[in-house]
Design a protein around this motif. Structure first.
Motif, mmCIF file in Angstrom:
data_model
loop_
_atom_site.group_PDB
_atom_site.id
_atom_site.type_symbol
_atom_site.label_atom_id
_atom_site.label_comp_id
_atom_site.label_asym_id
_atom_site.label_seq_id
_atom_site.Cartn_x
_atom_site.Cartn_y
_atom_site.Cartn_z
ATOM 1 N N ARG A 85 0.825 -1.206 0.000
ATOM 2 C CA ARG A 85 0.000 0.000 0.000
ATOM 3 C C ARG A 85 0.864 1.263 0.000
ATOM 4 O O ARG A 85 0.653 2.180 -0.785
ATOM 5 C CB ARG A 85 -0.887 -0.046 1.249
ATOM 6 C CG ARG A 85 -1.708 1.189 1.486
ATOM 7 C CD ARG A 85 -2.628 0.931 2.673
ATOM 8 N NE ARG A 85 -3.372 2.121 3.035
ATOM 9 C CZ ARG A 85 -3.410 2.613 4.262
ATOM 10 N NH1 ARG A 85 -2.723 2.039 5.232
ATOM 11 N NH2 ARG A 85 -4.140 3.669 4.540
ATOM 12 N N LYS A 88 2.566 1.799 -3.319
ATOM 13 C CA LYS A 88 1.634 2.295 -4.340
ATOM 14 C C LYS A 88 1.422 3.808 -4.175
ATOM 15 O O LYS A 88 1.485 4.569 -5.141
ATOM 16 C CB LYS A 88 0.300 1.555 -4.198
ATOM 17 C CG LYS A 88 -0.706 1.914 -5.265
ATOM 18 C CD LYS A 88 -2.030 1.190 -5.037
ATOM 19 C CE LYS A 88 -3.145 1.971 -5.739
ATOM 20 N NZ LYS A 88 -4.477 1.583 -5.307
ATOM 21 N N TYR A 89 1.180 4.219 -2.937
ATOM 22 C CA TYR A 89 0.983 5.646 -2.695
ATOM 23 C C TYR A 89 2.222 6.448 -3.064
ATOM 24 O O TYR A 89 2.145 7.505 -3.680
ATOM 25 C CB TYR A 89 0.642 5.900 -1.217
ATOM 26 C CG TYR A 89 -0.733 5.435 -0.792
ATOM 27 C CD1 TYR A 89 -1.753 5.264 -1.722
ATOM 28 C CD2 TYR A 89 -1.008 5.180 0.546
ATOM 29 C CE1 TYR A 89 -3.016 4.841 -1.332
ATOM 30 C CE2 TYR A 89 -2.264 4.769 0.951
ATOM 31 C CZ TYR A 89 -3.263 4.587 0.013
ATOM 32 O OH TYR A 89 -4.507 4.177 0.418
ATOM 33 N N MET A 92 2.610 6.874 -6.747
ATOM 34 C CA MET A 92 1.682 7.866 -7.292
ATOM 35 C C MET A 92 2.124 9.285 -6.941
ATOM 36 O O MET A 92 1.983 10.204 -7.746
ATOM 37 C CB MET A 92 0.265 7.622 -6.761
ATOM 38 C CG MET A 92 -0.401 6.423 -7.389
ATOM 39 S SD MET A 92 -2.080 6.181 -6.778
ATOM 40 C CE MET A 92 -3.007 7.232 -7.854
ATOM 41 N N ILE A 93 2.643 9.464 -5.746
ATOM 42 C CA ILE A 93 3.093 10.804 -5.349
ATOM 43 C C ILE A 93 4.251 11.260 -6.245
ATOM 44 O O ILE A 93 4.273 12.393 -6.712
ATOM 45 C CB ILE A 93 3.494 10.820 -3.851
ATOM 46 C CG1 ILE A 93 2.245 10.692 -2.984
ATOM 47 C CG2 ILE A 93 4.249 12.105 -3.507
ATOM 48 C CD1 ILE A 93 2.525 10.449 -1.511
#
Lengths: 241, 549
Positions: A85, A88-89, A92-93
């Motif tokens: 998780r 993934k974050y 994306m950032i």
């Protein structure tokens, strides 16, 4: 230097038992333990603002993710710095940082020495899924030694903090809101006309990307020297103590 | 002023008012004022004067009467008159003591008025907000002086805790718990109380109305809070777009100071408390508590990570109690009537009442106060009078840009913190926007996302860039340019922005999107796969190939 009042706590980071002084951040303790947590706005020696959100970690019992750079350790804390998780974050950032402005590594002075590039590689960001926003931004070459290229700026505000906290000049600040935010010199004027700027170059050296660079550097030639920061910080602490 | 003197003044004022046989109350809050209620008031006063009724009939300006859609609104004794013009003045005075003309008459029995329960708004539309005497006559400042003379700070906090009051700014944090935390914090002699009046949700005007209608109530609540937590300085942070509220607030602070109800040695005790007004410069994010405090300190209005919470390290690094206008407005009645009285109203976990600003496609727009636990259907259809012009109900949006849309099948859910959260919306500060089936839900989500995007402070990456990306995707959908991958990316962004943003603005910015995706996914799909807008609102680009290139 020995301080009798320092309390020692123990905690678990990624399954590893570690000890720490109370008041240390998760970021500091993780680094000592050889655990890598990505970051962009944090830099050792400056205040932490928890803005880039790359260093978010899971802390057991906490509903929200917490930034490792601003969260102090506590006895019995159980921290997870890396899982699917969080990866993934973080990816994306980083993608969003690239998509916000005009990051074209191939023609950038910092190519190969860029922290954004390095973090992207470490996190396995191979492409950007979101559309680039392609804003039209000015370029400031009015200073005799430095350039400011907003196209490469990720608004980490390291320059703002180093100028305020270390140099004491507070030449830099931020204007505007949202994606209209921009780092500015004094009252939003050309760098070359600034009366508060001492020309020390600390902002250039803490800048993680090619947004701030020395003049006369061609593509991939701009390396940054950051060793002065921890040194200055420690010297000051000793003076005050 | 001591408690005896206060009661004496209240009795004198009540006696003075009782001497009038008739009272005409004219709403002079911002809504009716903009419709010309000041001219109506002048015309009525001139008429009363001309007929020599000055000693039997009083005409007074009062705060919000609630039903803003038919302003200027006045109350003649117990009957309401709507859409009053200065020319109506003669006719109204002619029929004093009788029922007003049918064209103007609104019964106080209509559900809009009858189904409300007023605590926060108990004085709104009753007292003159510019006269402290009127507030004192309505039992004003009794709670403060009673607390100062008869209660310890711990007893005040116990009473607030027992009431079950929760923060009315939106998140619903237990007020008593917040107070006791600040009370226990060690401020080294200095603590602060802040009233958050930076109301910014589109369509919300509860705090403005309270400040315009009954400013002393907020001041009294803050002073009681100051006594309870051990603070002697208060700030009211109010947005500069509310000039009338600011003017009345400042006048009220001056009056209270002159009456010895603010300032040094209040009520002859050793308690000092002063209040200063600070104006916000129009940034939505300054409603977030840490950004608000930065703004008061003169810094750029940006949030910072919590912890430390304001209760520990707030304004100027000192322990700070920060509550919303409506929360403070509940305090005086709780002290006056007891926490148990308050706790008897509402539901198990949400006590008391909530003020809502009812707006959008609804017959009766305006300000309403209802007990917690009333159903959304009661609020929209009974009190609100349903959709005008025979339209069909589609959804009700609560909580502003941080909230979500609740569709028809959940209209029987009670209005309380937990139920609304379960539905993917939030209680929020009290904005309630009703939408008929002419509204396109993708367009609604896009509207709120645009708001969040332009109001994002720009400090953290997920909110700054994430809202811009989501806005771009929603725009593509409304133009018929989006693909299935775009929808997937939109959902991923919702999840990421919610979980990684620094403050409440970013964390809740995806709510309008996720709630419409949850209940109106077919509308999104119609835009994407069918390239049509079911509500007929969005215009599709004729040639998508050209546009993409």
């Amino acid at each position: 230097m020995a301080n009798q009042n320092v309390k020692i706590v123990t905690l678990v980071i990624d399954g590893k038992d570690v000890s720490a002084q109370q008041g240390q951040t998760i970021m500091q303790v993780a680094r000592e333990a050889g655990i890598y947590i990505p970051y962009m706005c944090h830099v050792e020696g400056l205040s932490n603002i928890g803005a880039c959100r790359l260093c978010l970690v899971e802390v057991q019992g906490q509903r929200r993710l917490l930034p490792a750079c601003t969260t102090e350790v506590a006895e019995g804390m159980v921290v997870t710095t890396n899982n699917e998780r969080l990866r993934k974050y973080r990816q994306m950032i980083v993608e969003m940082m690239f998509a916000e402005r005009n990051h074209v590594c191939a023609v950038c002075v910092s190519n190969g020495h860029c922290e954004l590039q390095r973090v992207a590689q470490k996190l396995g960001v191979t492409h950007v899924r979101m559309p680039y926003l392609h804003p039209k931004l000015p370029f400031d070459a009015s200073h005799e030694r430095f350039i400011l290229d907003h196209d490469r700026c990720i608004l980490c505000t390291r320059c703002v903090r180093v100028c305020d906290e270390i140099e004491g000049a507070h030449t830099w600040d931020v204007r505007g809101r949202g994606t209209e935010s921009r780092v500015i010199i004094d009252l939003d004027q050309p760098w070359g006309t600034s009366e508060s700027c001492t020309g020390c170059g600390k902002c250039v050296n803490v800048c993680p990307t090619g947004a701030l660079a020395e003049k006369g550097r061609a593509t991939a030639e701009m390396t940054k020297k950051r060793q002065f920061l921890p040194y200055l910080t420690i010297m000051r602490e000793e003076d005050w103590a | 002023m001591t408690l005896e003197e206060l009661l004496q003044r209240a009795a004198e004022e009540r006696e003075k008012q009782a001497a009038f046989r008739h009272t005409i109350r004219v709403c002079v809050a911002a809504g009716c004022l903009s419709a010309g209620s000041d001219k109506v008031k002048a015309a009525l006063q001139a008429e009363v004067e001309a007929r020599g009724l000055k000693h039997t009939c009083q005409v007074k300006g009062v705060g919000c009467l609630g039903l803003c859609s038919v302003g200027p609104l006045i109350a003649v004794d117990d009957a309401y008159c709507r859409n009053v013009t200065p020319e109506d003045a003669g006719g109204i005075i002619d029929r004093l003591g009788d029922r007003p003309a049918e064209r103007l008459y609104l019964s106080a029995e209509m559900p809009f008025f009858a189904r409300q329960q007023k605590i926060v708004l108990e004085n709104s539309g009753r007292i003159d907000p510019e006269r402290i005497e009127d507030y004192i006559a309505a039992d004003g400042y009794q709670a403060l002086l009673y607390a100062l003379h008869e209660m310890t700070p711990a007893e005040v906090i116990r009473e607030v805790t027992e009431s079950g009051l929760r923060g009315r700014g939106g998140a619903g944090y237990p007020t008593g718990l917040k107070w006791s935390t600040v009370a226990k914090a060690d401020g080294g002699g200095q603590k602060y109380v802040i009233c958050n009046a930076d109301e910014g949700d589109p369509g919300a005007f509860m705090d403005r109305s309270v400040l315009e209608s009954d400013p002393h109530r907020v001041i009294e609540g803050m002073a009681i809070a100051g006594y309870a937590v051990g603070a002697n300085r208060g700030f009211i942070y109010v947005r500069a777009e509310y000039p009338l509220a600011i003017q009345r607030l400042r006048a009220a602070i001056r009056q209270a100071e002159r009456a010895g109800l603010l300032g040094n040695e209040i009520g002859g005790t050793t308690f000092d408390f002063s209040i200063a007004v600070r104006l916000g410069a129009g940034a939505f994010v300054c409603g977030e508590e840490t950004a608000l405090m930065a703004s008061i300190e003169g810094k750029r209005g940006q949030p910072r990570p919590r912890p430390p919470y304001p209760a520990e390290s707030g304004l100027y690094g000192k322990p700070t109690l920060i509550n919303n206008v409506e929360t403070f407005a509940n305090i005086a009645p709780i002290i006056r009537k007891g926490g148990a009285w308050f706790a008897a109203i509402g539901t198990e976990k949400s006590k008391g009442t909530k003020v809502f600003a009812l707006a959008g496609d609804v017959q009766n727009t305006g300000l309403v106060e209802v007990p917690m636990g009333l159903t959304l259907r009661d609020v929209v259809f009974d009190i609100g009078g349903g959709i005008p012009n025979g339209g069909r109900f589609k959804a009700v949006q609560t909580g502003g840009p941080s909230g979500g849309c609740v569709p028809e099948q959940y209209l029987d859910m009670p209005v309380d913190y937990e139920s609304l959260t379960k539905l993917g919306s939030i209680m929020g500060s009290g904005g309630m926007i009703v939408m008929a089936d002419t509204a396109c839900m993708v367009d609604v989500a896009r509207y709120f996302m645009e708001f969040c995007m332009t109001e994002s402070c720009g400090k953290c990456v997920p909110c700054r860039v994430g809202t811009a990306q989501m806005y771009g995707l929603l725009t593509r959908i409304t133009k018929g340019l989006a693909t299935a991958e775009d929808l997937q990316l939109l959902e991923d962004l919702c999840d990421m922005v919610r979980n990684t943003s620094l403050c409440g603005l970013g964390q809740s910015a995806p709510n309008p999107v996720s709630s419409t995706l949850r209940y109106f996914r077919d509308e999104y799909l119609a835009h994407i796969a069918g390239r049509t807008c079911p509500a007929g609102k969005c215009e599709m680009v004729a040639d998508p190939e050209k546009e993409v290139a």
